[in-house]
Scaffold this active site. Structure first.
Site, PDB file in Angstrom:
ATOM      1  N   GLY A 141       0.820  -1.213   0.000  1.00  0.00           N
ATOM      2  CA  GLY A 141       0.000   0.000   0.000  1.00  0.00           C
ATOM      3  C   GLY A 141       0.851   1.258   0.000  1.00  0.00           C
ATOM      4  O   GLY A 141       0.567   2.230  -0.694  1.00  0.00           O
ATOM      5  N   ARG A 156       7.296   1.705   1.345  1.00  0.00           N
ATOM      6  CA  ARG A 156       7.530   0.264   1.478  1.00  0.00           C
ATOM      7  C   ARG A 156       7.993  -0.314   0.141  1.00  0.00           C
ATOM      8  O   ARG A 156       8.826  -1.226   0.102  1.00  0.00           O
ATOM      9  CB  ARG A 156       6.247  -0.437   1.933  1.00  0.00           C
ATOM     10  CG  ARG A 156       5.942  -0.233   3.385  1.00  0.00           C
ATOM     11  CD  ARG A 156       6.609  -1.340   4.163  1.00  0.00           C
ATOM     12  NE  ARG A 156       6.832  -0.941   5.537  1.00  0.00           N
ATOM     13  CZ  ARG A 156       6.091  -1.305   6.561  1.00  0.00           C
ATOM     14  NH1 ARG A 156       5.052  -2.081   6.362  1.00  0.00           N
ATOM     15  NH2 ARG A 156       6.387  -0.913   7.770  1.00  0.00           N
ATOM     16  N   ARG A 191       2.412  11.719  -8.507  1.00  0.00           N
ATOM     17  CA  ARG A 191       1.656  11.938  -7.266  1.00  0.00           C
ATOM     18  C   ARG A 191       2.315  11.294  -6.049  1.00  0.00           C
ATOM     19  O   ARG A 191       1.628  10.940  -5.078  1.00  0.00           O
ATOM     20  CB  ARG A 191       0.224  11.396  -7.384  1.00  0.00           C
ATOM     21  CG  ARG A 191      -0.637  12.194  -8.332  1.00  0.00           C
ATOM     22  CD  ARG A 191      -2.016  11.613  -8.405  1.00  0.00           C
ATOM     23  NE  ARG A 191      -2.796  12.352  -9.380  1.00  0.00           N
ATOM     24  CZ  ARG A 191      -3.938  12.983  -9.092  1.00  0.00           C
ATOM     25  NH1 ARG A 191      -4.416  12.962  -7.878  1.00  0.00           N
ATOM     26  NH2 ARG A 191      -4.588  13.629 -10.025  1.00  0.00           N
ATOM     27  N   ARG A 247      -0.541  -8.454  -3.804  1.00  0.00           N
ATOM     28  CA  ARG A 247      -0.586  -7.423  -2.774  1.00  0.00           C
ATOM     29  C   ARG A 247       0.194  -7.909  -1.562  1.00  0.00           C
ATOM     30  O   ARG A 247       0.027  -9.071  -1.131  1.00  0.00           O
ATOM     31  CB  ARG A 247      -2.049  -7.134  -2.401  1.00  0.00           C
ATOM     32  CG  ARG A 247      -2.201  -6.402  -1.084  1.00  0.00           C
ATOM     33  CD  ARG A 247      -3.547  -5.766  -0.874  1.00  0.00           C
ATOM     34  NE  ARG A 247      -3.835  -5.507   0.523  1.00  0.00           N
ATOM     35  CZ  ARG A 247      -3.213  -4.616   1.291  1.00  0.00           C
ATOM     36  NH1 ARG A 247      -2.231  -3.874   0.806  1.00  0.00           N
ATOM     37  NH2 ARG A 247      -3.536  -4.458   2.567  1.00  0.00           N
ATOM     38  N   SER A 302      -0.769  -5.097   5.271  1.00  0.00           N
ATOM     39  CA  SER A 302      -1.122  -5.445   6.644  1.00  0.00           C
ATOM     40  C   SER A 302      -2.634  -5.635   6.748  1.00  0.00           C
ATOM     41  O   SER A 302      -3.388  -5.224   5.866  1.00  0.00           O
ATOM     42  CB  SER A 302      -0.655  -4.355   7.603  1.00  0.00           C
ATOM     43  OG  SER A 302      -1.282  -3.145   7.270  1.00  0.00           O
ATOM     44  N   ASP A 348      -2.402  -5.650  13.615  1.00  0.00           N
ATOM     45  CA  ASP A 348      -3.161  -5.280  14.815  1.00  0.00           C
ATOM     46  C   ASP A 348      -4.319  -6.273  14.942  1.00  0.00           C
ATOM     47  O   ASP A 348      -4.581  -7.027  14.010  1.00  0.00           O
ATOM     48  CB  ASP A 348      -3.681  -3.833  14.711  1.00  0.00           C
ATOM     49  CG  ASP A 348      -4.439  -3.589  13.414  1.00  0.00           C
ATOM     50  OD1 ASP A 348      -3.820  -3.113  12.451  1.00  0.00           O
ATOM     51  OD2 ASP A 348      -5.634  -3.909  13.356  1.00  0.00           O
ATOM     52  N   ARG A 384       7.814  -4.473  12.409  1.00  0.00           N
ATOM     53  CA  ARG A 384       7.085  -4.312  11.151  1.00  0.00           C
ATOM     54  C   ARG A 384       7.967  -4.595   9.943  1.00  0.00           C
ATOM     55  O   ARG A 384       7.532  -5.197   8.983  1.00  0.00           O
ATOM     56  CB  ARG A 384       6.490  -2.905  11.037  1.00  0.00           C
ATOM     57  CG  ARG A 384       5.284  -2.758  11.908  1.00  0.00           C
ATOM     58  CD  ARG A 384       4.713  -1.361  11.880  1.00  0.00           C
ATOM     59  NE  ARG A 384       3.662  -1.286  12.867  1.00  0.00           N
ATOM     60  CZ  ARG A 384       2.357  -1.251  12.599  1.00  0.00           C
ATOM     61  NH1 ARG A 384       1.936  -1.235  11.371  1.00  0.00           N
ATOM     62  NH2 ARG A 384       1.477  -1.214  13.565  1.00  0.00           N
TER      63      ARG A 384
HETATM   64  N1  HPA Z   1      -8.872  -2.295   9.272  1.00  0.00           N
HETATM   65  C1  HPA Z   1      -8.698  -2.064   7.977  1.00  0.00           C
HETATM   66  N2  HPA Z   1      -7.528  -2.189   7.400  1.00  0.00           N
HETATM   67  C2  HPA Z   1      -6.470  -2.544   8.153  1.00  0.00           C
HETATM   68  C3  HPA Z   1      -6.601  -2.789   9.506  1.00  0.00           C
HETATM   69  C4  HPA Z   1      -7.881  -2.665  10.095  1.00  0.00           C
HETATM   70  O1  HPA Z   1      -8.056  -2.874  11.303  1.00  0.00           O
HETATM   71  N3  HPA Z   1      -5.369  -3.111   9.998  1.00  0.00           N
HETATM   72  C5  HPA Z   1      -4.531  -3.069   8.949  1.00  0.00           C
HETATM   73  N4  HPA Z   1      -5.184  -2.724   7.824  1.00  0.00           N
END
Ligand code: HPA
Length: 236
Positions: free
Chosen positions: A20, A24, A43, A87, A90, A204, A217
């Site tokens: 994304g 990275r 951009r 892709r 995270s 997370d 990370r």
């Molecule tokens: N929500 C949406 N996208 C994400 C999240 C999440 O909790 N964590 C990492 N990408």
């Protein structure tokens, strides 16, 4: 050149890894590729092309959310001929047995809506990964000793979600994690007969509220790049 990608014809490889975050993409290209050259900066979205074990690879950011992913994936596929799009990103964990740092290989990606909703209308299309890529990524994750889950994920349009009832239903139906890009990538791959996969690190957790410390990370991201590269070029 396209509207959003400044690369010249031939500067994008057939295999594209898509984090994304554009930084990275830069880190992955500098760390994993030989002779990486920056091929896009329009951009502030960065793309790099180089080689990995002799194979040409582009690592190009997708931005956040499906509308952004849709722009880049459409142009990479339709204008530059990308064949394999992976892709690397995270996600938030949604099941008790899925822990922070684990990797999820997204077999399917549910959503409320995607940029392709206007085409599908009443159809509930089931976006799914390319099986060979998925199987190869699973083998690679095993070889690397990375704890991995394979199953359904949820591609959300919002990071700050207010629909706890929906999250509860997804948990109940075994959805492993939530992110914001995979469903549309899978739909575009289906439309143009390309191969796609999402390799996701759990950064997370929606239930435990644990989060991956920033020191970890980079290592987790590196694992994903390695899994994606091995999967893309696995010969069988
Ligand atoms: N929500 C949406 N996208 C994400 C999240 C999440 O909790 N964590 C990492 N990408």
């Amino acid at each position: 050149m396209t509207v959003h990608i400044g690369a010249k014809a031939g500067e994008i490889a057939e295999t594209v890894l898509m984090p994304g975050d554009p930084y990275r993409a830069k880190w992955a290209a500098e760390t994993f590729l030989k002779d990486a050259v920056c091929v896009n900066q329009v951009r502030g979205m960065l793309g790099f092309t180089g080689t990995w074990q002799g194979h040409r690879v582009t690592i190009h950011g997708s931005g956040m959310g499906m509308p952004s992913m849709s722009i880049y994936a459409n142009e990479l596929i339709r204008d530059y001929g990308a064949q394999t799009l992976i892709r690397i990103g995270s996600c938030g964990g949604m099941q008790d047995h899925v822990a922070v740092r684990d990797v999820i290989l997204a077999m399917t990606a549910s959503s409320i809506s995607t940029p392709s909703r206007g085409i599908f209308r009443e159809l509930n299309f089931a976006p799914s990964a390319d099986f060979d890529l998925l199987a190869a990524a699973h083998d690679a994750a095993r070889e690397l000793g990375v704890r991995t889950h394979v199953g359904g994920i949820y591609s959300s349009d919002v990071f700050y979600d207010e629909r706890q009832d929906l999250t509860d239903q997804m948990e109940r139906h075994g959805i492993l994690g939530v992110e914001m890009e995979a469903a549309e990538l899978y739909i575009l791959a289906a439309r143009y007969k390309r191969r796609a996969l999402a390799v996701l690190t759990v950064s997370d957790h929606l239930k435990t509220h644990e989060a991956l410390p920033s020191a970890d990370r980079e290592r987790s991201f590196g694992d994903m790049v390695e899994i994606a590269l091995r999967a893309a070029f696995k010969q069988d």
